[in-house]
Design a protein around this motif. Structure first.
Motif, PDB file in Angstrom:
ATOM      1  N   LEU A  12       3.106   4.716 -11.963  1.00  0.00           N
ATOM      2  CA  LEU A  12       2.784   6.217 -11.830  1.00  0.00           C
ATOM      3  C   LEU A  12       1.096   6.264 -12.929  1.00  0.00           C
ATOM      4  N   GLN A  13       0.529   5.140 -11.743  1.00  0.00           N
ATOM      5  CA  GLN A  13      -0.891   5.681 -12.011  1.00  0.00           C
ATOM      6  C   GLN A  13      -0.980   6.657 -10.433  1.00  0.00           C
ATOM      7  N   THR A  14      -2.338   7.570 -10.806  1.00  0.00           N
ATOM      8  CA  THR A  14      -2.320   8.094  -9.816  1.00  0.00           C
ATOM      9  C   THR A  14      -3.440   8.761  -9.337  1.00  0.00           C
ATOM     10  N   ALA A  15      -3.859   9.095  -7.817  1.00  0.00           N
ATOM     11  CA  ALA A  15      -5.465   9.084  -7.567  1.00  0.00           C
ATOM     12  C   ALA A  15      -5.644  10.046  -6.798  1.00  0.00           C
ATOM     13  N   LEU A  16      -6.588  10.744  -6.340  1.00  0.00           N
ATOM     14  CA  LEU A  16      -6.811  12.176  -5.115  1.00  0.00           C
ATOM     15  C   LEU A  16      -7.986  11.109  -4.430  1.00  0.00           C
ATOM     16  N   TYR A  17      -7.407  11.022  -3.283  1.00  0.00           N
ATOM     17  CA  TYR A  17      -8.238  10.741  -1.534  1.00  0.00           C
ATOM     18  C   TYR A  17      -8.163  12.170  -1.149  1.00  0.00           C
ATOM     19  N   GLN A  18      -9.937  11.923  -0.229  1.00  0.00           N
ATOM     20  CA  GLN A  18      -9.921  12.608   0.390  1.00  0.00           C
ATOM     21  C   GLN A  18     -10.755  12.070   1.593  1.00  0.00           C
ATOM     22  N   LEU A  19     -10.262  11.602   2.848  1.00  0.00           N
ATOM     23  CA  LEU A  19     -11.323  10.849   4.370  1.00  0.00           C
ATOM     24  C   LEU A  19     -11.953  11.420   4.173  1.00  0.00           C
ATOM     25  N   GLY A  20     -13.375   9.991   4.617  1.00  0.00           N
ATOM     26  CA  GLY A  20     -14.553  10.734   4.945  1.00  0.00           C
ATOM     27  C   GLY A  20     -14.755  10.370   6.143  1.00  0.00           C
ATOM     28  N   PRO A  21     -15.871  11.270   6.511  1.00  0.00           N
ATOM     29  CA  PRO A  21     -16.223  11.737   8.399  1.00  0.00           C
ATOM     30  C   PRO A  21     -16.221  10.492   9.528  1.00  0.00           C
ATOM     31  N   GLU A  22     -16.454   9.467   9.122  1.00  0.00           N
ATOM     32  CA  GLU A  22     -16.251   8.496  10.085  1.00  0.00           C
ATOM     33  C   GLU A  22     -14.788   8.517  10.070  1.00  0.00           C
ATOM     34  N   ILE A  23     -13.826   8.160   9.811  1.00  0.00           N
ATOM     35  CA  ILE A  23     -11.852   8.096   9.399  1.00  0.00           C
ATOM     36  C   ILE A  23     -11.658   9.439  10.203  1.00  0.00           C
ATOM     37  N   MET A  24     -12.349  10.243   9.636  1.00  0.00           N
ATOM     38  CA  MET A  24     -11.912  11.411  10.384  1.00  0.00           C
ATOM     39  C   MET A  24     -12.644  11.910  11.954  1.00  0.00           C
ATOM     40  N   THR A  25     -13.229  11.425  12.221  1.00  0.00           N
ATOM     41  CA  THR A  25     -13.323  11.392  13.145  1.00  0.00           C
ATOM     42  C   THR A  25     -12.842  10.141  14.251  1.00  0.00           C
ATOM     43  N   ASP A  26     -12.522   9.410  13.471  1.00  0.00           N
ATOM     44  CA  ASP A  26     -11.534   8.519  14.513  1.00  0.00           C
ATOM     45  C   ASP A  26      -9.975   9.291  14.578  1.00  0.00           C
ATOM     46  N   ASP A  55       0.251   0.439  -4.165  1.00  0.00           N
ATOM     47  CA  ASP A  55      -1.037   0.803  -4.759  1.00  0.00           C
ATOM     48  C   ASP A  55      -1.569   1.146  -4.182  1.00  0.00           C
ATOM     49  N   ALA A  56      -2.184   2.266  -4.963  1.00  0.00           N
ATOM     50  CA  ALA A  56      -3.231   3.514  -5.303  1.00  0.00           C
ATOM     51  C   ALA A  56      -4.778   3.172  -5.398  1.00  0.00           C
ATOM     52  N   SER A  57      -4.662   2.446  -5.143  1.00  0.00           N
ATOM     53  CA  SER A  57      -6.633   1.941  -5.703  1.00  0.00           C
ATOM     54  C   SER A  57      -7.242   1.961  -3.958  1.00  0.00           C
ATOM     55  N   PRO A  58      -8.416   2.492  -4.299  1.00  0.00           N
ATOM     56  CA  PRO A  58      -9.142   2.861  -3.314  1.00  0.00           C
ATOM     57  C   PRO A  58      -9.098   1.822  -1.246  1.00  0.00           C
ATOM     58  N   LYS A  59      -9.193   0.409  -2.465  1.00  0.00           N
ATOM     59  CA  LYS A  59      -8.985  -0.246  -1.244  1.00  0.00           C
ATOM     60  C   LYS A  59      -7.896  -0.163  -0.401  1.00  0.00           C
ATOM     61  N   ALA A  60      -6.576  -0.423  -1.232  1.00  0.00           N
ATOM     62  CA  ALA A  60      -5.402  -0.300  -0.879  1.00  0.00           C
ATOM     63  C   ALA A  60      -4.951   0.560  -0.458  1.00  0.00           C
ATOM     64  N   PHE A  61      -5.115   1.716  -0.535  1.00  0.00           N
ATOM     65  CA  PHE A  61      -4.692   3.067  -0.355  1.00  0.00           C
ATOM     66  C   PHE A  61      -5.372   3.040   1.552  1.00  0.00           C
ATOM     67  N   LEU A  62      -6.824   2.915   1.558  1.00  0.00           N
ATOM     68  CA  LEU A  62      -7.208   2.859   2.136  1.00  0.00           C
ATOM     69  C   LEU A  62      -6.941   2.021   3.610  1.00  0.00           C
ATOM     70  N   ARG A  63      -6.403   0.843   3.595  1.00  0.00           N
ATOM     71  CA  ARG A  63      -6.070  -0.231   4.509  1.00  0.00           C
ATOM     72  C   ARG A  63      -4.242   0.626   4.857  1.00  0.00           C
ATOM     73  N   THR A  64      -3.883   1.055   3.508  1.00  0.00           N
ATOM     74  CA  THR A  64      -2.495   2.325   4.465  1.00  0.00           C
ATOM     75  C   THR A  64      -2.565   3.118   5.376  1.00  0.00           C
ATOM     76  N   ALA A  65      -4.121   4.315   5.197  1.00  0.00           N
ATOM     77  CA  ALA A  65      -3.552   5.264   5.726  1.00  0.00           C
ATOM     78  C   ALA A  65      -4.222   4.363   7.685  1.00  0.00           C
ATOM     79  N   PHE A  66      -5.207   3.031   6.911  1.00  0.00           N
ATOM     80  CA  PHE A  66      -5.142   2.844   8.662  1.00  0.00           C
ATOM     81  C   PHE A  66      -3.727   2.304   9.220  1.00  0.00           C
ATOM     82  N   GLN A  67      -3.092   1.263   8.384  1.00  0.00           N
ATOM     83  CA  GLN A  67      -1.671   1.087   8.745  1.00  0.00           C
ATOM     84  C   GLN A  67      -0.808   1.955   9.116  1.00  0.00           C
ATOM     85  N   TYR A  68      -0.897   3.597   8.413  1.00  0.00           N
ATOM     86  CA  TYR A  68       0.236   4.515   8.960  1.00  0.00           C
ATOM     87  C   TYR A  68      -0.719   5.636   9.875  1.00  0.00           C
ATOM     88  N   ASN A  69      -1.938   5.150  10.152  1.00  0.00           N
ATOM     89  CA  ASN A  69      -2.611   6.612  10.905  1.00  0.00           C
ATOM     90  C   ASN A  69      -2.551   8.027   9.684  1.00  0.00           C
TER      91      ASN A  69
END
Length: 273
Positions: A212-226, A165-179
């Protein structure tokens, strides 16, 4: 921009900290040691990911993968077809399952289209392996998928991800899950230490496996600080463990740990990050 890349064989042989190891170190130093000493079988997902990366980043490597013929090897004819295929493989070629090859082609085409859409089609380097020295006890290695310059000559780092799931909400959750924010912080730091060039940031090129839907993401400053905080904690823990040659687990058997929810807004929200 200087590219001081080291060879992949040299990189794999380096016994030092990396992002994959850090994910285990965040659990405990004992988990990290177990990670180092465990031989992990190559899963189908890992093979497809490897093929997809080669398809997008290393075409000359991808050309060496040869899909196995679609035949029933339980029959005499199927066995003969398969053996003919194996006998005719060149020394530098590698057999792979045809369905995994086709999946990688589709994912790779979608990923390449995404990068081209955002004007990221002329990389400075791909599959770049770099090493950054933190202190006498801690050296960090990173394998960066894609390094590119924008129209103003500023450097950006990219990582290719396949996901359900490449949606913003799902990918953010995945980003936290896999650091993934730890990965971004680690790669940015080692790249700068190795090349003496400070990147503008770290981006994730993402493609959904089924649609095969795509997205390009950049993590925000608060997440990157963590992510930076986790990186610093990993460096500190690793350094101390190397100094003492002690790799403890969750607890020393003396202290009882208390677990509770982290609440915000007067107890109306619960966070799991």
């Amino acid at each position: 921009m200087p590219i001081l890349d080291i060879k992949r064989v040299q990189y794999d042989a380096l016994q030092c900290l990396n992002y994959s190891g850090m994910k285990e170190l965040l659990k405990s130093p004992a988990h990290y040691q177990l990670y180092l000493n465990t031989v992990r079988p190559e899963s189908k997902a890992l093979r497809i990911g490897k093929l997809t990366h080669a398809c997008v980043l290393q075409n000359e490597v991808f050309q060496k993968y040869k899909p196995k013929p679609d035949c029933d090897r339980r029959t005499k004819e199927g066995k003969e077809i398969h053996q003919f295929f194996i006998d005719n493989l060149k020394e530098d070629e590698e057999a792979c399952d045809s369905d995994e090859y086709e999946t990688a082609l589709k994912l790779g085409d979608a990923m390449s289209g995404l990068l081209a859409q955002y004007g990221v089609s002329k990389p400075v380097a791909t599959e770049m392996t770099v090493v950054g020295i933190e202190n006498e006890q801690c050296t960090i290695k990173s394998s960066i998928d894609y390094v590119a310059e924008d129209k103003d000559g500023r450097v950006w780092l990219y990582d290719l991800k396949t996901t359900d799931d490449a949606s913003p909400k799902a990918f953010l959750r995945t980003a936290f899950q896999y650091n993934y924010h730890l990965q971004a912080a680690t790669y940015l730091r080692t790249f700068e230490k190795f090349t003496k060039v400070r990147p503008m940031g770290f981006r994730f090129a993402v493609v959904e496996k089924d649609t095969l839907q795509t997205a390009l993401y950049q993590l925000g400053p608060e997440i990157m600080t963590d992510g930076v905080i986790k990186l610093e904690n990993c460096i500190k823990t690793y350094t101390e463990c190397v100094k003492t040659n002690q790799w403890p687990g969750y607890d020393n058997g003396i202290n009882i740990q208390t677990l509770d929810w982290e609440r915000k807004d007067k107890g109306t929200a619960i966070t799991f990050a």
